[in-house]
Structures are given as C-alpha cells and as structure tokens.
Design a protein around this motif. Structure first.
Motif, PDB file in Angstrom:
ATOM      1  N   ALA A 183       3.029  -0.961  -6.074  1.00 45.93           N
ATOM      2  CA  ALA A 183       4.150  -1.265  -5.183  1.00 45.93           C
ATOM      3  C   ALA A 183       4.087  -0.486  -3.879  1.00 45.93           C
ATOM      4  O   ALA A 183       4.836  -0.779  -2.948  1.00 45.93           O
ATOM      5  CB  ALA A 183       5.472  -0.957  -5.888  1.00 45.93           C
ATOM      6  N   GLY A 184       3.200   0.500  -3.819  1.00 45.75           N
ATOM      7  CA  GLY A 184       3.109   1.327  -2.625  1.00 45.75           C
ATOM      8  C   GLY A 184       1.753   1.997  -2.546  1.00 45.75           C
ATOM      9  O   GLY A 184       0.858   1.734  -3.353  1.00 45.75           O
ATOM     10  N   ALA A 185       1.611   2.874  -1.571  1.00 47.96           N
ATOM     11  CA  ALA A 185       0.348   3.583  -1.365  1.00 47.96           C
ATOM     12  C   ALA A 185       0.650   5.012  -0.954  1.00 47.96           C
ATOM     13  O   ALA A 185       1.739   5.316  -0.437  1.00 47.96           O
ATOM     14  CB  ALA A 185      -0.484   2.887  -0.295  1.00 47.96           C
ATOM     15  N   LYS A 186      -0.319   5.894  -1.168  1.00 48.11           N
ATOM     16  CA  LYS A 186      -0.142   7.288  -0.769  1.00 48.11           C
ATOM     17  C   LYS A 186      -1.426   7.819  -0.132  1.00 48.11           C
ATOM     18  O   LYS A 186      -2.531   7.375  -0.436  1.00 48.11           O
ATOM     19  CB  LYS A 186       0.233   8.157  -1.967  1.00 48.11           C
ATOM     20  CG  LYS A 186      -0.842   8.253  -3.052  1.00 48.11           C
ATOM     21  CD  LYS A 186      -0.404   9.140  -4.196  1.00 48.11           C
ATOM     22  CE  LYS A 186      -1.472   9.184  -5.313  1.00 48.11           C
ATOM     23  NZ  LYS A 186      -1.066  10.064  -6.422  1.00 48.11           N
ATOM     24  N   TYR A 187      -1.245   8.785   0.778  1.00 49.34           N
ATOM     25  CA  TYR A 187      -2.355   9.509   1.386  1.00 49.34           C
ATOM     26  C   TYR A 187      -2.197  10.967   1.000  1.00 49.34           C
ATOM     27  O   TYR A 187      -1.151  11.577   1.243  1.00 49.34           O
ATOM     28  CB  TYR A 187      -2.331   9.363   2.911  1.00 49.34           C
ATOM     29  CG  TYR A 187      -3.389  10.196   3.603  1.00 49.34           C
ATOM     30  CD1 TYR A 187      -4.720   9.786   3.620  1.00 49.34           C
ATOM     31  CD2 TYR A 187      -3.055  11.393   4.233  1.00 49.34           C
ATOM     32  CE1 TYR A 187      -5.699  10.548   4.248  1.00 49.34           C
ATOM     33  CE2 TYR A 187      -4.030  12.157   4.864  1.00 49.34           C
ATOM     34  CZ  TYR A 187      -5.345  11.733   4.866  1.00 49.34           C
ATOM     35  OH  TYR A 187      -6.312  12.501   5.484  1.00 49.34           O
ATOM     36  N   GLU A 188      -3.223  11.547   0.377  1.00 49.00           N
ATOM     37  CA  GLU A 188      -3.085  12.895  -0.152  1.00 49.00           C
ATOM     38  C   GLU A 188      -4.298  13.777   0.136  1.00 49.00           C
ATOM     39  O   GLU A 188      -4.637  14.673  -0.634  1.00 49.00           O
ATOM     40  CB  GLU A 188      -2.829  12.835  -1.666  1.00 49.00           C
ATOM     41  CG  GLU A 188      -3.880  12.073  -2.450  1.00 49.00           C
ATOM     42  CD  GLU A 188      -3.547  11.951  -3.926  1.00 49.00           C
ATOM     43  OE1 GLU A 188      -2.468  12.413  -4.339  1.00 49.00           O
ATOM     44  OE2 GLU A 188      -4.374  11.394  -4.659  1.00 49.00           O
TER      45      GLU A 188
END
Length: 201
Positions: A183-188
């Motif tokens: 449902a979403g994305a992340k940058y880590e």
C-alpha cells in the motif's frame, strides 16, 4: 534475481530468511521495518530544519508523505529528490513465469518513482535509490523481491544526471504474501535507516 519469501513460513522457498537466486543482483535484502509513528507531517516533504540542498530543504527522517509528494534526501555524494508516482498491482502471470513455484501465494506490485538531481553533483554513475514496499499500516508486506522484470525494471541514470534538475523514472518490483498488499513505499538508506521516509496512498 532473488526472491525472499513470506516471513515466518517454514520451508526455504517461503521462509523470511531464505534467499533463492536466479541471477546476480547485488541490491541486498530488506532492512528493518518502518517506524510506527511519524516525526514530521506529510507537508514536510521539503520542510524541516535541515540545511538546504539547492533550493530545497532535506526531508527529515520519519517524514510521512502521500503518493506524488517529493522527499529530498542526501544520496551518495549529492542530494536527490524522490517522488513516488504510483503503486500498481503487477502482472501475476509474468511474475509466476519468472519465479515459478517460488511465487506461490505472492502478489507482485510495481513501485514507480521519479528521481531528480537536486544538489547538482554528478550522479550519472550512481544506482537508483532503493525503495521497499510497506503494508497499509506501514508494516511488512510479508515478502520482498530483489530485482526486476519486464514492465518494472530498475532504470539507471544516464550521463545527463550530472546537473541540478535532471530527472529519470524507475521502478521497484515488490510483492505481498497471501492476504496482504503493498500500500506504500519507504526509503531507509543512510540516516533514514531507523526512521524511514514513508509514502502512503
């Protein structure tokens, strides 16, 4: 190309710690899950107290954004903008053809995003920043795919990505185990490892 199966299952093909190789991708596996709370609002895509990068401010760790909003982050020797433009359900038949029985119980998703050179540093030889899929609550999707497939390839920048304002589009293939969605994305990467920037629809 490597496929990491749903977390917590028993067999190697489905185990969260099992890695199945069908190529020579060097991206690596998923990093720790995203935080459950935000230290900045969605409106902070270019805000916060960080030093400016060009005409934009660096996005603070922990910022939550909506699809279509830009995060500005330090990257390699420069500063880039990342805008998640779409999260789409992928081609199930092509996914199964690529991974065979290892794709059982998984649904592919395409994370599409635009990368912009904000700081003006020559980043023409850099790789595209990696984004990870997250579920509706910002948590795990139960599966991680490392690599790409037709329709969702990880595009690399060309020589033009050496000055401020240069952009390119790329895609990250991810997956969700049965009963879950991306449902979403992340940058880590880097300083965002313990508090990722997260995009939700």
């Amino acid at each position: 190309m490597r496929l990491v199966g749903p977390l917590g299952a028993a067999s190697l093909a489905l185990a969260g710690c099992g890695v199945l190789d069908s190529g020579s991708d060097s991206e690596g596996a998923a990093a720790p899950p995203p935080p459950t709370s935000s230290s900045a609002s969605a409106a902070a895509a270019e805000g916060g107290a960080r030093a400016p990068a060009g005409n934009a401010r660096v996005t603070p760790p922990g910022t939550r954004l909506r699809i279509g909003q830009r995060a500005v982050v330090p990257y390699r020797t420069g500063t880039i903008g990342i805008t998640v433009t779409a999260i789409e359900r992928g081609d199930q038949a092509a996914f199964q053809q690529k991974f065979g029985s290892r794709a059982a119980g998984m649904t592919p998703y395409y994370i599409r995003y635009t990368v912009q050179n904000v700081g003006g540093t020559d980043l023409s030889h850099s790789a595209a920043p990696l984004l990870q899929g997250v579920g509706p609550d910002g948590g795990s999707t139960g599966a991680v795919v490392v690599g790409g497939m037709p329709g969702c390839d990880r595009t690399l920048p060309d020589r033009s990505f050496a000055s401020a304002g240069a952009t390119y589009r790329t895609c990250r293939l991810q997956a969700a185990s049965a009963g879950r969605t991306v449902a979403g994305a992340k940058y880590e990467d880097g300083e965002y490892r313990s508090a990722p920037v997260v995009w939700m629809g």
